[in-house]
Design a protein around this motif. Structure first.
Motif, mmCIF file in Angstrom:
data_model
loop_
_atom_site.group_PDB
_atom_site.id
_atom_site.type_symbol
_atom_site.label_atom_id
_atom_site.label_comp_id
_atom_site.label_asym_id
_atom_site.label_seq_id
_atom_site.Cartn_x
_atom_site.Cartn_y
_atom_site.Cartn_z
ATOM 1 N N GLY A 116 -0.165 -42.571 57.979
ATOM 2 C CA GLY A 116 -1.570 -42.172 57.964
ATOM 3 C C GLY A 116 -2.224 -42.464 56.630
ATOM 4 O O GLY A 116 -3.382 -42.898 56.564
ATOM 5 N N ILE A 117 -1.477 -42.241 55.564
ATOM 6 C CA ILE A 117 -2.008 -42.542 54.219
ATOM 7 C C ILE A 117 -2.145 -44.055 54.042
ATOM 8 O O ILE A 117 -3.130 -44.543 53.480
ATOM 9 N N VAL A 118 -1.149 -44.821 54.552
ATOM 10 C CA VAL A 118 -1.198 -46.288 54.408
ATOM 11 C C VAL A 118 -2.397 -46.872 55.159
ATOM 12 O O VAL A 118 -3.103 -47.757 54.653
ATOM 13 N N PHE A 119 -2.640 -46.369 56.374
ATOM 14 C CA PHE A 119 -3.722 -46.911 57.202
ATOM 15 C C PHE A 119 -4.947 -46.001 57.210
ATOM 16 O O PHE A 119 -5.709 -45.993 58.180
ATOM 17 N N LYS A 120 -5.145 -45.268 56.161
ATOM 18 C CA LYS A 120 -6.274 -44.352 56.093
ATOM 19 C C LYS A 120 -7.597 -45.117 56.182
ATOM 20 O O LYS A 120 -7.848 -46.061 55.442
ATOM 21 N N LEU A 164 -0.743 -38.491 66.575
ATOM 22 C CA LEU A 164 -1.958 -37.719 66.286
ATOM 23 C C LEU A 164 -2.285 -37.744 64.791
ATOM 24 O O LEU A 164 -3.446 -37.941 64.395
ATOM 25 N N ILE A 165 -1.272 -37.552 63.959
ATOM 26 C CA ILE A 165 -1.487 -37.578 62.500
ATOM 27 C C ILE A 165 -1.997 -38.948 62.056
ATOM 28 O O ILE A 165 -2.930 -39.053 61.253
ATOM 29 N N ILE A 166 -1.386 -40.005 62.607
ATOM 30 C CA ILE A 166 -1.807 -41.358 62.241
ATOM 31 C C ILE A 166 -3.251 -41.610 62.671
ATOM 32 O O ILE A 166 -4.056 -42.188 61.918
ATOM 33 N N CYS A 167 -3.594 -41.164 63.868
ATOM 34 C CA CYS A 167 -4.952 -41.375 64.369
ATOM 35 C C CYS A 167 -5.981 -40.605 63.535
ATOM 36 O O CYS A 167 -7.086 -41.102 63.266
ATOM 37 N N VAL A 168 -5.626 -39.380 63.127
ATOM 38 C CA VAL A 168 -6.550 -38.585 62.315
ATOM 39 C C VAL A 168 -6.785 -39.262 60.970
ATOM 40 O O VAL A 168 -7.934 -39.384 60.502
ATOM 41 N N PHE A 169 -5.744 -39.696 60.319
ATOM 42 C CA PHE A 169 -5.889 -40.347 59.021
ATOM 43 C C PHE A 169 -6.606 -41.694 59.130
ATOM 44 O O PHE A 169 -7.339 -42.088 58.220
ATOM 45 N N SER A 170 -6.370 -42.413 60.236
ATOM 46 C CA SER A 170 -6.978 -43.744 60.362
ATOM 47 C C SER A 170 -8.467 -43.690 60.643
ATOM 48 O O SER A 170 -9.166 -44.703 60.483
ATOM 49 N N GLY A 171 -8.958 -42.513 61.093
ATOM 50 C CA GLY A 171 -10.377 -42.405 61.416
ATOM 51 C C GLY A 171 -10.755 -43.098 62.703
ATOM 52 O O GLY A 171 -11.935 -43.457 62.901
#
Length: 306
Positions: free
Chosen positions: A191-195, A270-277
């Motif tokens: 999530g941080i990488v693809f924020k 879900l975490i990845i989607c939230v961070f990716s916007g």
């Protein structure tokens, strides 16, 4: 075994024999007096070759040997030692041939007649013997008797397997961390990488984002493969002993392990989607394909473990 251990074992077997009303055959060499007194019947064989020299109760053995002309000496502390001295060829007290002939003349005719009489009787069937053993073991309060290969019903097997699987899962923090904690950590890292990648126009980073998410879900079950293989090995051993059905094991896995892993995978996405916007209208489609991909590859890893 030592003499003390041998006595403990024979006493345990005697208790099982009486409680379950079963026949127990024991081969023992040179038992001490206390052990010999626990047996109901005694069969004495000579050595080199094995020939029957006595078959009867323990109490009648000493009078029988006296009748054959071999009274036990007063200094003999253990009757079984004296019997072995008489029945071992080549010893000073060897009387094996005489005792074998005495058995053929005195005991064998009666035993043969008794065998023929019992052969003419209608005995109990296997089911009848199982019912009697079941009633004796239950002390008159035995439940329903199951005549199949399994002692309890499928639902009882499933209940016990679910309890064991849940207990083992909760008692193994490391395994629970690998199964749940690691996907959450990976989700935070990616999530941080693809924020913010979802808020941008479609580009190579978007394709990379989708590719990485799909690959992670495909390989999710790979770290759990050694655990799955160990579980399968234990399951094969236990099902070979008819402790439970294989279908009960599979169903317990579907009810505990698979939902837990699926929940961890959903949390990761879900975490990845939230961070990716990523816009929320795409979430249902992503979650659908993520769950489908997870289930397909989880089945593949289960097949590999089998």
């Amino acid at each position: 075994l030592s003499a003390t251990d041998a006595e403990l074992c024979v006493r345990a077997l005697q208790d099982i024999t009486k409680r379950l009303n079963v026949l127990t055959l024991i081969v023992i060499h040179q038992p001490r007096k206390e052990v010999a007194q626990l047996f109901d019947r005694l069969m004495l064989l000579t050595s080199n070759p094995g020939r029957l020299a006595y078959f009867g109760t323990m109490e009648e053995a000493t009078p029988y040997f006296e009748l054959c002309g071999f009274a036990m000496p007063a200094q003999a502390a253990n009757a079984t030692d004296y019997y072995l001295d008489l029945l071992t060829p080549g010893t000073v007290q060897d009387a094996s041939d005489v005792l074998v002939e005495a058995f053929a003349a005195k005991q064998r005719p009666g035993l043969d007649a008794e065998v023929q009489l019992e052969l003419g009787k209608q005995g109990c069937t296997a089911q009848d013997m199982l019912r009697m053993a079941h009633e004796n073991a239950g002390g008159g309060k035995a439940g329903k008797l199951r005549l199949g290969p399994y002692a309890v019903s499928f639902w009882s097997q499933l209940t016990m397997l679910l309890r064991r699987r849940i207990g083992l899962t909760l008692r193994n923090p490391l395994g629970l961390g690998v199964q749940v904690g690691m996907p959450i950590g990976v989700g935070l890292l990616l999530g941080i990488v693809f924020k913010g990648v979802g808020a941008r126009d479609f580009c190579i980073q978007t394709l990379l984002f989708v590719f990485v998410v799909l690959v992670l879900l495909s390989l999710y079950g790979l770290p759990l493969l050694p655990t799955i293989i160990d579980e399968r090995r234990i399951m094969k051993l236990e099902t070979s002993e008819r402790l439970y059905m294989e279908s009960a094991h599979i169903l317990s896995t579907l009810l505990v392990t698979v939902p837990l892993s699926l929940l961890a995978a959903i949390m990761e996405v879900l975490i990845i989607c939230v961070f990716s916007g990523l816009p929320t209208e795409y979430w249902p489609t992503i979650f659908f394909w993520a769950c489908l991909l997870f289930l397909v590859f989880d089945a593949v890893f289960q097949l590999c473990a089998a």
